[in-house]
Write a protein that holds these residues in place. Structure first.
Motif, PDB file in Angstrom:
ATOM      1  N   GLY A  70       0.861  -1.154  -0.085  1.00  0.00           N
ATOM      2  CA  GLY A  70      -0.147  -0.001   0.164  1.00  0.00           C
ATOM      3  C   GLY A  70       0.827   1.197   0.064  1.00  0.00           C
ATOM      4  O   GLY A  70       2.163   1.073  -0.039  1.00  0.00           O
ATOM      5  N   GLY A  71       0.072   2.146   0.019  1.00  0.00           N
ATOM      6  CA  GLY A  71       0.946   3.438   0.075  1.00  0.00           C
ATOM      7  C   GLY A  71       0.057   4.758   0.691  1.00  0.00           C
ATOM      8  O   GLY A  71      -0.934   4.473   1.277  1.00  0.00           O
ATOM      9  N   ARG A  91     -10.134   7.776  -1.657  1.00  0.00           N
ATOM     10  CA  ARG A  91     -10.138   7.042  -2.820  1.00  0.00           C
ATOM     11  C   ARG A  91     -10.345   8.024  -3.968  1.00  0.00           C
ATOM     12  O   ARG A  91     -10.849   9.141  -3.919  1.00  0.00           O
ATOM     13  CB  ARG A  91     -11.562   6.176  -3.196  1.00  0.00           C
ATOM     14  CG  ARG A  91     -11.494   5.051  -2.244  1.00  0.00           C
ATOM     15  CD  ARG A  91     -12.867   4.130  -2.525  1.00  0.00           C
ATOM     16  NE  ARG A  91     -13.019   3.009  -1.949  1.00  0.00           N
ATOM     17  CZ  ARG A  91     -12.020   1.899  -1.992  1.00  0.00           C
ATOM     18  NH1 ARG A  91     -11.471   1.757  -3.019  1.00  0.00           N
ATOM     19  NH2 ARG A  91     -12.354   0.858  -1.370  1.00  0.00           N
ATOM     20  N   ASP A 137      -3.372   5.263  -0.817  1.00  0.00           N
ATOM     21  CA  ASP A 137      -4.027   4.033  -1.191  1.00  0.00           C
ATOM     22  C   ASP A 137      -5.344   3.658  -0.083  1.00  0.00           C
ATOM     23  O   ASP A 137      -6.170   2.706  -0.218  1.00  0.00           O
ATOM     24  CB  ASP A 137      -3.414   2.730  -1.162  1.00  0.00           C
ATOM     25  CG  ASP A 137      -2.454   2.863  -2.493  1.00  0.00           C
ATOM     26  OD1 ASP A 137      -2.742   3.729  -3.394  1.00  0.00           O
ATOM     27  OD2 ASP A 137      -1.473   2.041  -2.363  1.00  0.00           O
ATOM     28  N   GLU A 138      -5.522   4.556   0.817  1.00  0.00           N
ATOM     29  CA  GLU A 138      -6.604   4.190   1.902  1.00  0.00           C
ATOM     30  C   GLU A 138      -7.725   4.619   1.359  1.00  0.00           C
ATOM     31  O   GLU A 138      -8.049   5.372   0.708  1.00  0.00           O
ATOM     32  CB  GLU A 138      -6.389   5.252   3.158  1.00  0.00           C
ATOM     33  CG  GLU A 138      -5.052   5.029   3.789  1.00  0.00           C
ATOM     34  CD  GLU A 138      -4.891   3.717   4.464  1.00  0.00           C
ATOM     35  OE1 GLU A 138      -5.846   3.385   4.759  1.00  0.00           O
ATOM     36  OE2 GLU A 138      -3.716   3.333   4.756  1.00  0.00           O
ATOM     37  N   LYS A 173      -4.649  10.505  -8.653  1.00  0.00           N
ATOM     38  CA  LYS A 173      -3.644   9.726  -7.694  1.00  0.00           C
ATOM     39  C   LYS A 173      -2.160   9.720  -8.452  1.00  0.00           C
ATOM     40  O   LYS A 173      -1.120   9.824  -7.818  1.00  0.00           O
ATOM     41  CB  LYS A 173      -4.080   8.280  -7.626  1.00  0.00           C
ATOM     42  CG  LYS A 173      -2.969   7.362  -6.679  1.00  0.00           C
ATOM     43  CD  LYS A 173      -3.569   6.109  -6.799  1.00  0.00           C
ATOM     44  CE  LYS A 173      -2.842   5.035  -5.831  1.00  0.00           C
ATOM     45  NZ  LYS A 173      -3.326   3.651  -5.618  1.00  0.00           N
ATOM     46  N   ARG A 176       0.753   6.557   6.567  1.00  0.00           N
ATOM     47  CA  ARG A 176       1.940   6.376   5.626  1.00  0.00           C
ATOM     48  C   ARG A 176       2.591   7.689   5.389  1.00  0.00           C
ATOM     49  O   ARG A 176       2.941   7.967   4.128  1.00  0.00           O
ATOM     50  CB  ARG A 176       1.499   5.586   4.511  1.00  0.00           C
ATOM     51  CG  ARG A 176       0.596   4.589   4.700  1.00  0.00           C
ATOM     52  CD  ARG A 176       1.703   3.229   5.238  1.00  0.00           C
ATOM     53  NE  ARG A 176       1.104   2.165   5.305  1.00  0.00           N
ATOM     54  CZ  ARG A 176       0.947   1.235   4.211  1.00  0.00           C
ATOM     55  NH1 ARG A 176       1.395   1.400   3.146  1.00  0.00           N
ATOM     56  NH2 ARG A 176       0.097   0.017   4.639  1.00  0.00           N
TER      57      ARG A 176
END
Length: 322
Positions: free
Chosen positions: A32-33, A41, A36-37, A47, A279
């Motif tokens: 993930g990053g 979105r 990416d939560e 993104k 993150r």
């Protein structure tokens, strides 16, 4: 001594480099990053733009080299949580409050802890010793956020003499420029555990020392008890105390998430948790490097203090060196 200090500082730089590699690698190894939560979105194009903006679309090795090059120029990037500021500005703004709480906690815990430990050792098995031992056990076994809730219930809810939280500006302090009521409960709750450690280590070290032959000899010579305490007992009891208690200082200066959350203190502590969950790579790297630097400097100062306490200790590989 100068050569030794320079050597330790150079080794500290090497340690920070290794720590940065390990942290950067682990940080990017987690799936993930930062974007990416589920709650964030984003459309693929947005993104992609964010990844490009923060350099996250580049290879890991390139990201690391770029980060370290900027870090060498004291540019630690922009925190993803607060993109309107920089990591350096955010840490400078919040750490000054955390360090203020930590410094008061160190003064309270070490000052009263040393005194309580000395009294407990000199009046061993008396009611003073029992009170100090009970308080120390309480401080070690009860978490600081539980102590914080007790203080709030007693002094804020029941007696209504202290604020339940917050961190007022200097203009609103009880004594302008000197003292604020906001400090009392956070510092007391935060200081109880280190106070207990200091008191227990001081008691143990002093009890061992006052039973030594050289202390008996000093008493047989007719020296005053105060002279024996300062010249013989304290100096010889300090080394194990410094060894055990020195590493506590970086922990106190970097704050407690529980204390800051309970008392609504706008310090650095909460970022240790939120940066990990969000993150926030720049904040994670900066906080890890900050803690590693504090630990390295603390151990260096501890070794230097050894030589001041005990002249037999030599630094740098000679006989009796540490």
């Amino acid at each position: 001594m100068t050569r030794y200090i320079l050597g330790r500082l150079i080794s500290l730089i090497f340690v920070l480099w290794v720590v940065s590699i390990i942290t950067f690698t682990l940080m990017h190894s987690v799936p993930g990053g930062p974007f990416d939560e589920g709650k964030q979105r984003l459309p693929p194009a947005a993104k992609e733009n964010l990844l490009r903006k923060y350099g996250l679309d580049q290879p890991i090795w390139k990201q690391y080299l770029k980060y370290m090059w900027n870090a060498l120029h004291f540019d630690f990037g922009v925190p993803y949580q607060v993109p309107t500021t920089t990591v350096t500005a955010l840490i400078a703004k919040t750490w000054i409050i955390t360090a203020q709480v930590g410094a008061m906690t160190i003064a309270l815990a070490y000052g009263f802890g040393l005194l309580a430990g000395l009294l407990a050792a000199y009046y061993q098995n008396s009611w003073i010793d029992n009170v100090v031992t009970f308080t120390a056990m309480l401080g070690i076994t009860v978490p600081n956020f539980v102590v914080a809730l007790w203080l709030i219930l007693i002094f804020s809810v029941r007696l209504k003499v202290l604020p339940s939280g917050g961190w007022s500006e200097p203009d609103h302090w009880l004594i302008p420029g000197v003292f604020s009521k906001d400090w009392i409960m956070p510092v007391v709750a935060y200081a109880l555990a280190p106070f207990s450690l200091v008191a227990r280590y001081t008691r143990s070290s002093v009890v061992d020392t006052i039973r030594s032959d050289y202390v008996r000899t000093a008493r047989a010579k007719g020296l005053k008890e105060r002279t024996i305490l300062i010249r013989h007992v304290l100096k010889n009891a300090l080394i194990p105390m410094v060894t055990a208690l020195g590493p506590e200082i970086p922990n106190l200066l970097t704050g407690s998430i529980f204390i800051e959350a309970t008392f609504r203190i706008p310090g650095l502590g909460k970022y240790f948790v939120t940066s990990t969950f969000n993150r926030d790579y720049p904040m994670i790297m900066a906080l890890v490097l900050l803690i590693a630097t504090l630990w390295g400097i603390t151990y260096l100062l501890t070794d230097i203090v050894y030589t001041w306490i005990d002249p037999r200790v030599r630094l740098g590989g000679s006989e009796g060196s540490v």
